[in-house]
Scaffold this motif. Structure first.
Motif, PDB file in Angstrom:
ATOM      1  N   ARG A  32       0.850  -1.183   0.000  1.00 41.87           N
ATOM      2  CA  ARG A  32       0.000   0.000   0.000  1.00 41.87           C
ATOM      3  C   ARG A  32       0.892   1.241   0.000  1.00 41.87           C
ATOM      4  N   ILE A  33       0.593   2.167  -0.905  1.00 48.63           N
ATOM      5  CA  ILE A  33       1.287   3.448  -0.910  1.00 48.63           C
ATOM      6  C   ILE A  33       0.248   4.557  -0.953  1.00 48.63           C
ATOM      7  N   TYR A  34       0.668   5.777  -0.619  1.00 47.92           N
ATOM      8  CA  TYR A  34      -0.234   6.932  -0.609  1.00 47.92           C
ATOM      9  C   TYR A  34       0.255   7.951  -1.635  1.00 47.92           C
ATOM     10  N   MET A  35      -0.676   8.427  -2.446  1.00 49.75           N
ATOM     11  CA  MET A  35      -0.381   9.489  -3.404  1.00 49.75           C
ATOM     12  C   MET A  35      -1.562  10.444  -3.448  1.00 49.75           C
ATOM     13  N   ALA A  36      -1.287  11.720  -3.203  1.00 47.38           N
ATOM     14  CA  ALA A  36      -2.316  12.776  -3.228  1.00 47.38           C
ATOM     15  C   ALA A  36      -3.497  12.431  -2.324  1.00 47.38           C
ATOM     16  N   GLY A  37      -3.196  11.790  -1.180  1.00 44.62           N
ATOM     17  CA  GLY A  37      -4.243  11.471  -0.217  1.00 44.62           C
ATOM     18  C   GLY A  37      -5.015  10.205  -0.507  1.00 44.62           C
ATOM     19  N   ASN A  38      -4.688   9.501  -1.578  1.00 44.76           N
ATOM     20  CA  ASN A  38      -5.382   8.269  -1.933  1.00 44.76           C
ATOM     21  C   ASN A  38      -4.497   7.051  -1.671  1.00 44.76           C
ATOM     22  N   GLU A  39      -5.152   5.968  -1.295  1.00 47.70           N
ATOM     23  CA  GLU A  39      -4.440   4.716  -1.059  1.00 47.70           C
ATOM     24  C   GLU A  39      -4.379   3.913  -2.358  1.00 47.70           C
ATOM     25  N   TRP A  40      -3.190   3.457  -2.697  1.00 50.73           N
ATOM     26  CA  TRP A  40      -2.982   2.658  -3.904  1.00 50.73           C
ATOM     27  C   TRP A  40      -2.501   1.270  -3.510  1.00 50.73           C
ATOM     28  N   ALA A  41      -3.057   0.268  -4.160  1.00 49.33           N
ATOM     29  CA  ALA A  41      -2.539  -1.092  -4.044  1.00 49.33           C
ATOM     30  C   ALA A  41      -1.478  -1.275  -5.120  1.00 49.33           C
ATOM     31  N   VAL A  42      -0.302  -1.756  -4.727  1.00 50.74           N
ATOM     32  CA  VAL A  42       0.804  -1.935  -5.666  1.00 50.74           C
ATOM     33  C   VAL A  42       1.209  -3.402  -5.683  1.00 50.74           C
ATOM     34  N   MET A  43       1.175  -3.993  -6.867  1.00 49.67           N
ATOM     35  CA  MET A  43       1.607  -5.380  -7.075  1.00 49.67           C
ATOM     36  C   MET A  43       2.736  -5.366  -8.103  1.00 49.67           C
ATOM     37  N   GLU A  44       3.841  -5.977  -7.756  1.00 49.73           N
ATOM     38  CA  GLU A  44       5.019  -5.883  -8.621  1.00 49.73           C
ATOM     39  C   GLU A  44       5.745  -7.214  -8.665  1.00 49.73           C
ATOM     40  N   ASP A  45       6.117  -7.604  -9.879  1.00 48.23           N
ATOM     41  CA  ASP A  45       6.937  -8.793 -10.062  1.00 48.23           C
ATOM     42  C   ASP A  45       7.901  -8.525 -11.217  1.00 48.23           C
ATOM     43  N   ALA A  46       8.512  -9.582 -11.729  1.00 50.56           N
ATOM     44  CA  ALA A  46       9.499  -9.398 -12.793  1.00 50.56           C
ATOM     45  C   ALA A  46       8.862  -8.973 -14.109  1.00 50.56           C
ATOM     46  N   ASN A  47       7.541  -9.141 -14.236  1.00 55.43           N
ATOM     47  CA  ASN A  47       6.873  -8.850 -15.506  1.00 55.43           C
ATOM     48  C   ASN A  47       6.276  -7.440 -15.562  1.00 55.43           C
ATOM     49  N   ALA A  48       5.710  -6.998 -14.439  1.00 49.94           N
ATOM     50  CA  ALA A  48       5.008  -5.716 -14.478  1.00 49.94           C
ATOM     51  C   ALA A  48       4.864  -5.136 -13.080  1.00 49.94           C
ATOM     52  N   ARG A  49       4.604  -3.840 -13.067  1.00 53.36           N
ATOM     53  CA  ARG A  49       4.214  -3.146 -11.835  1.00 53.36           C
ATOM     54  C   ARG A  49       2.812  -2.608 -12.056  1.00 53.36           C
ATOM     55  N   VAL A  50       1.871  -3.067 -11.222  1.00 51.13           N
ATOM     56  CA  VAL A  50       0.458  -2.687 -11.346  1.00 51.13           C
ATOM     57  C   VAL A  50       0.044  -1.943 -10.083  1.00 51.13           C
ATOM     58  N   ALA A  51      -0.522  -0.765 -10.257  1.00 53.59           N
ATOM     59  CA  ALA A  51      -1.024   0.023  -9.133  1.00 53.59           C
ATOM     60  C   ALA A  51      -2.479   0.384  -9.403  1.00 53.59           C
ATOM     61  N   ILE A  52      -3.330   0.243  -8.364  1.00 55.33           N
ATOM     62  CA  ILE A  52      -4.762   0.497  -8.514  1.00 55.33           C
ATOM     63  C   ILE A  52      -5.259   1.261  -7.288  1.00 55.33           C
ATOM     64  N   SER A  53      -6.038   2.308  -7.521  1.00 54.56           N
ATOM     65  CA  SER A  53      -6.752   2.994  -6.447  1.00 54.56           C
ATOM     66  C   SER A  53      -8.200   3.159  -6.892  1.00 54.56           C
ATOM     67  N   GLY A  54      -9.075   3.455  -5.935  1.00 52.93           N
ATOM     68  CA  GLY A  54     -10.486   3.562  -6.311  1.00 52.93           C
ATOM     69  C   GLY A  54     -11.271   4.461  -5.388  1.00 52.93           C
ATOM     70  N   GLU A  55     -12.400   4.936  -5.915  1.00 46.24           N
ATOM     71  CA  GLU A  55     -13.257   5.835  -5.147  1.00 46.24           C
ATOM     72  C   GLU A  55     -14.662   5.805  -5.734  1.00 46.24           C
ATOM     73  N   LYS A  56     -15.647   5.725  -4.858  1.00 42.69           N
ATOM     74  CA  LYS A  56     -17.033   5.873  -5.305  1.00 42.69           C
ATOM     75  C   LYS A  56     -17.357   7.360  -5.312  1.00 42.69           C
ATOM     76  N   VAL A  57     -17.617   7.905  -6.503  1.00 41.61           N
ATOM     77  CA  VAL A  57     -17.760   9.346  -6.642  1.00 41.61           C
ATOM     78  C   VAL A  57     -19.185   9.792  -6.927  1.00 41.61           C
ATOM     79  N   THR A  58     -20.061   8.878  -7.317  1.00 42.99           N
ATOM     80  CA  THR A  58     -21.472   9.201  -7.509  1.00 42.99           C
ATOM     81  C   THR A  58     -22.293   8.052  -6.935  1.00 42.99           C
ATOM     82  N   SER A  59     -23.611   8.193  -7.011  1.00 46.53           N
ATOM     83  CA  SER A  59     -24.480   7.136  -6.495  1.00 46.53           C
ATOM     84  C   SER A  59     -24.394   5.865  -7.322  1.00 46.53           C
ATOM     85  N   SER A  60     -23.878   5.948  -8.549  1.00 42.98           N
ATOM     86  CA  SER A  60     -23.928   4.793  -9.446  1.00 42.98           C
ATOM     87  C   SER A  60     -22.574   4.362 -10.005  1.00 42.98           C
TER      88      SER A  60
END
Length: 249
Positions: A32-60
């Motif tokens: 887990r890392i923090y960028m601009a106040g958001n939490e990011w999940a970081v998964m990294e191996d020899a093939n790729a570095r994948v980072a994902i963050s998320g937020e519910k911004v509307t009702s849908s």
């Protein structure tokens, strides 16, 4: 990092709904890392570095921001269609959530905007027609006298009266002025929609081929459903990167 301000400006107002950010679960494969106040999940191996963050911004909608860097020697195809999201617990039970392709989401958004503009234009036409009708009220006042004969002396009665006449007349100048105001307002709204659509479209994750060292980042829009947790997976060729998120208000 998540474009929440843009989402709130473009999509229907949330009102009294539960909005939250997504907090990732960490394990031996996920940091887990923090960028601009958001939490990011970081998964990294020899093939790729994948980072994902998320937020519910509307009702849908939930906005996921996905970042992929190719670390391997082979090319990697980053495809929004290869992203899967599941909602677990809460009202959702356990079910997959719809992940929108960029073209499909922008098409649906423009359709909603066009429908809103059509309804607004129709209402404006009715309002302009009303503006072109002027009501003129004419009042007439006077006195009337009547004489009643009976017995020895006639009886004279005097009464005042007032009459009001209402006339509806056409006012072309007022109607034309109202039509011009509505035309300018609708044109301005159409320009605003086009500009905001361009910004949103540019931020969405598109299908991208990455060679070694290349990086791509963009927003993925997911249909929202209240749940106790969410699982997000991204397939990069034969490799799958999966992370669990929890709502955090």
């Amino acid at each position: 990092m998540v474009a929440s301000a843009l989402a709130l400006a473009l999509l229907p107002l949330a009102g009294c709904v539960r909005l939250f950010k997504l907090s990732p679960e960490t394990d031996a494969y996920t940091d887990r890392i923090y960028m601009a106040g958001n939490e990011w999940a970081v998964m990294e191996d020899a093939n790729a570095r994948v980072a994902i963050s998320g937020e519910k911004v509307t009702s849908s909608e939930i906005y996921l921001r996905v970042s992929v860097t190719n670390k391997g020697d082979k090319r990697v195809d980053v495809l929004p269609d290869e992203i899967r999201v599941w909602a677990l617990g809460g009202d959702a039970g356990k079910r997959p959530l719809k992940v929108w392709s960029p073209d499909r989401f922008m098409g649906e958004l423009r359709n909603r905007q066009n429908l809103t503009m059509f309804i607004d234009s129709f209402a404006s036409a009715l309002s302009s027609a009303d503006a072109g009708r002027k009501t003129v009220v004419t009042k007439t006042e006077g006195a009337a006298q009547s004489t009643t004969y009976g017995g020895y002396d006639p009886k004279v009665t005097r009464e005042r009266y007032a009459e009001k006449t209402v006339t509806v007349v056409d006012d072309p100048a007022a109607r034309q002025a109202a039509q011009e105001r509505d035309r300018r307002r609708l044109e301005k709204q159409a320009e605003k929609n086009a500009e905001s659509n361009d910004r949103l479209d540019a931020s969405l994750l598109k299908a991208t081929t990455l060679f070694k060292g290349d990086k791509v980042e963009g927003v993925v829009i997911v249909d929202s459903s209240d749940a106790a947790q969410y699982t997000v997976s991204l397939a990069l060729g034969e490799h799958i990167y999966r992370v669990r998120f929890f709502p955090k208000e």
